[in-house]
Motif scaffolding. Structure first.
Motif, mmCIF file in Angstrom:
data_model
loop_
_atom_site.group_PDB
_atom_site.id
_atom_site.type_symbol
_atom_site.label_atom_id
_atom_site.label_comp_id
_atom_site.label_asym_id
_atom_site.label_seq_id
_atom_site.Cartn_x
_atom_site.Cartn_y
_atom_site.Cartn_z
ATOM 1 N N ASN A 26 -9.534 -6.516 -4.388
ATOM 2 C CA ASN A 26 -9.407 -7.912 -3.971
ATOM 3 C C ASN A 26 -8.025 -8.446 -4.340
ATOM 4 O O ASN A 26 -7.235 -7.776 -5.008
ATOM 5 C CB ASN A 26 -10.519 -8.766 -4.584
ATOM 6 C CG ASN A 26 -10.539 -8.673 -6.095
ATOM 7 O OD1 ASN A 26 -9.517 -8.842 -6.757
ATOM 8 N ND2 ASN A 26 -11.706 -8.372 -6.640
ATOM 9 N N GLN A 27 -7.761 -9.675 -3.923
ATOM 10 C CA GLN A 27 -6.447 -10.288 -4.128
ATOM 11 C C GLN A 27 -6.116 -10.451 -5.614
ATOM 12 O O GLN A 27 -4.970 -10.264 -6.027
ATOM 13 C CB GLN A 27 -6.373 -11.640 -3.410
ATOM 14 C CG GLN A 27 -5.013 -12.279 -3.417
ATOM 15 C CD GLN A 27 -3.966 -11.500 -2.633
ATOM 16 O OE1 GLN A 27 -4.267 -10.790 -1.683
ATOM 17 N NE2 GLN A 27 -2.706 -11.637 -3.031
ATOM 18 N N ASP A 63 -1.882 1.318 -0.797
ATOM 19 C CA ASP A 63 -3.186 1.543 -0.173
ATOM 20 C C ASP A 63 -3.867 0.212 0.154
ATOM 21 O O ASP A 63 -4.412 0.033 1.246
ATOM 22 C CB ASP A 63 -4.069 2.378 -1.110
ATOM 23 C CG ASP A 63 -5.392 2.747 -0.483
ATOM 24 O OD1 ASP A 63 -5.390 3.328 0.619
ATOM 25 O OD2 ASP A 63 -6.441 2.452 -1.093
ATOM 26 N N TYR A 64 -3.825 -0.729 -0.769
ATOM 27 C CA TYR A 64 -4.433 -2.042 -0.534
ATOM 28 C C TYR A 64 -3.742 -2.755 0.620
ATOM 29 O O TYR A 64 -4.397 -3.316 1.499
ATOM 30 C CB TYR A 64 -4.372 -2.894 -1.811
ATOM 31 C CG TYR A 64 -4.997 -4.255 -1.649
ATOM 32 C CD1 TYR A 64 -6.367 -4.430 -1.735
ATOM 33 C CD2 TYR A 64 -4.210 -5.377 -1.395
ATOM 34 C CE1 TYR A 64 -6.950 -5.680 -1.578
ATOM 35 C CE2 TYR A 64 -4.785 -6.630 -1.234
ATOM 36 C CZ TYR A 64 -6.150 -6.777 -1.318
ATOM 37 O OH TYR A 64 -6.726 -8.014 -1.150
ATOM 38 N N GLU A 65 -2.417 -2.762 0.608
ATOM 39 C CA GLU A 65 -1.672 -3.441 1.670
ATOM 40 C C GLU A 65 -1.935 -2.821 3.038
ATOM 41 O O GLU A 65 -2.046 -3.532 4.037
ATOM 42 C CB GLU A 65 -0.174 -3.415 1.360
ATOM 43 C CG GLU A 65 0.214 -4.314 0.211
ATOM 44 C CD GLU A 65 1.676 -4.223 -0.182
ATOM 45 O OE1 GLU A 65 2.131 -5.112 -0.906
ATOM 46 O OE2 GLU A 65 2.357 -3.250 0.215
ATOM 47 N N GLU A 66 -2.035 -1.517 3.095
ATOM 48 C CA GLU A 66 -2.317 -0.846 4.369
ATOM 49 C C GLU A 66 -3.669 -1.275 4.940
ATOM 50 O O GLU A 66 -3.822 -1.383 6.148
ATOM 51 C CB GLU A 66 -2.297 0.679 4.188
ATOM 52 C CG GLU A 66 -0.917 1.269 4.077
ATOM 53 C CD GLU A 66 -0.154 1.183 5.384
ATOM 54 O OE1 GLU A 66 -0.630 1.710 6.395
ATOM 55 O OE2 GLU A 66 0.940 0.588 5.369
ATOM 56 N N LYS A 67 -4.628 -1.509 4.063
ATOM 57 C CA LYS A 67 -5.973 -1.858 4.516
ATOM 58 C C LYS A 67 -6.179 -3.356 4.739
ATOM 59 O O LYS A 67 -7.027 -3.744 5.525
ATOM 60 C CB LYS A 67 -6.999 -1.365 3.495
ATOM 61 C CG LYS A 67 -7.102 0.134 3.421
ATOM 62 C CD LYS A 67 -8.056 0.569 2.343
ATOM 63 C CE LYS A 67 -8.084 2.081 2.244
ATOM 64 N NZ LYS A 67 -8.770 2.548 1.044
ATOM 65 N N GLU A 69 -3.470 -6.098 4.689
ATOM 66 C CA GLU A 69 -2.409 -6.994 5.132
ATOM 67 C C GLU A 69 -1.982 -6.644 6.544
ATOM 68 O O GLU A 69 -1.609 -5.518 6.822
ATOM 69 C CB GLU A 69 -1.213 -6.940 4.180
ATOM 70 C CG GLU A 69 -1.541 -7.530 2.836
ATOM 71 C CD GLU A 69 -0.322 -7.730 1.972
ATOM 72 O OE1 GLU A 69 0.811 -7.544 2.457
ATOM 73 O OE2 GLU A 69 -0.507 -8.078 0.804
ATOM 74 N N GLN A 70 -2.062 -7.630 7.399
ATOM 75 C CA GLN A 70 -1.624 -7.467 8.776
ATOM 76 C C GLN A 70 -0.124 -7.719 8.844
ATOM 77 O O GLN A 70 0.353 -8.759 8.397
ATOM 78 C CB GLN A 70 -2.338 -8.488 9.669
ATOM 79 C CG GLN A 70 -3.797 -8.216 9.849
ATOM 80 C CD GLN A 70 -4.038 -7.301 11.022
ATOM 81 O OE1 GLN A 70 -3.190 -7.140 11.870
ATOM 82 N NE2 GLN A 70 -5.195 -6.703 11.070
ATOM 83 N N LEU A 71 0.595 -6.770 9.361
ATOM 84 C CA LEU A 71 2.015 -6.975 9.578
ATOM 85 C C LEU A 71 2.203 -7.723 10.890
ATOM 86 O O LEU A 71 1.528 -7.431 11.877
ATOM 87 C CB LEU A 71 2.754 -5.639 9.644
ATOM 88 C CG LEU A 71 2.811 -4.850 8.347
ATOM 89 C CD1 LEU A 71 3.505 -3.519 8.578
ATOM 90 C CD2 LEU A 71 3.527 -5.625 7.265
ATOM 91 N N PRO A 72 3.085 -8.680 10.905
ATOM 92 C CA PRO A 72 3.306 -9.402 12.157
ATOM 93 C C PRO A 72 3.923 -8.474 13.202
ATOM 94 O O PRO A 72 4.720 -7.597 12.864
ATOM 95 C CB PRO A 72 4.279 -10.514 11.767
ATOM 96 C CG PRO A 72 4.945 -10.031 10.529
ATOM 97 C CD PRO A 72 3.956 -9.125 9.843
ATOM 98 N N ILE A 73 3.530 -8.660 14.422
ATOM 99 C CA ILE A 73 4.106 -7.878 15.510
ATOM 100 C C ILE A 73 5.293 -8.663 16.043
ATOM 101 O O ILE A 73 5.135 -9.766 16.566
ATOM 102 C CB ILE A 73 3.069 -7.607 16.614
ATOM 103 C CG1 ILE A 73 1.923 -6.782 16.030
ATOM 104 C CG2 ILE A 73 3.713 -6.906 17.796
ATOM 105 C CD1 ILE A 73 0.767 -6.579 16.975
#
Length: 135
Positions: A26-27, A63-67, A69-73
Motif C-alpha cells: 500500500n501507499q 515492483d510496486y510502481e509497476e503494478k 502507478e499509471q504513467l501518463p501517455i
C-alpha cells in the motif's frame, strides 16, 4: 546456508532486522520504504552492504510502481518536452535536428503540426519509435 554465498555481516543483518524488505502492499508502505532509502542515501560513505540493501529496497519500490502507478501517455509536444527534460536538453538542441529555430518554436507552440519528416527526425534523435509521437 546455501553454498557459494558469503554469510551476511552483522551490519547487513541489522539493516534487515530494523526495516525488513517485503513486497509493498500500500501507499504507506511505499512511503516508508522511500523514507528508509533516503535515510541510507543521506550517509556520506555507503558500504557494500548499504548498496546491496538499497538494491533490494529499490526492487520492491520498482515492483510496486509497476503494478500501481499509471504513467501518463504523452504524445506530440508533451512528449518532446518530456524527452528534452529527461535528456537534460533545451529547445535549442532541436534546431540542428529540425533545421531552424523558427520551426522548432512553431512546433512547440502548436502552430506547426508534426508531420512524418519531423517525426522521423525526432525519432532518430531521441532513439524512440516515431509512432510514440502520434499516440
Amino acid at each position: 546456508m546455501t553454498t557459494g554465498l558469503k554469510p551476511p555481516s552483522s551490519y547487513y543483518l541489522e539493516l534487515i532486522v530494523n526495516f525488513p524488505p517485503r513486497p509493498i502492499a500500500n501507499q504507506a508502505e511505499y512511503e516508508a520504504t522511500q523514507a528508509q532509502i533516503n535515510k541510507i542515501l543521506e550517509r556520506s560513505n555507503l558500504t557494500e552492504d548499504d548498496r546491496a540493501y538499497l538494491k533490494i529496497l529499490g526492487l520492491t519500490i520498482y515492483d510496486y510502481e509497476e503494478k500501481h502507478e499509471q504513467l501518463p501517455i504523452l504524445s506530440g509536444v508533451e512528449l518532446i518536452h518530456a524527452l528534452l527534460e529527461e535528456s537534460n536538453l533545451t529547445l535549442q538542441d532541436l534546431v540542428p535536428v529540425l533545421g531552424n529555430e523558427s520551426l522548432v518554436q512553431a512546433i512547440i507552440k502548436g502552430e506547426q503540426p508534426l508531420n512524418s519528416e519531423y517525426i522521423e527526425k525526432l525519432s532518430s534523435f531521441f532513439g524512440i519509435p516515431g509512432d510514440l509521437f502520434l499516440k
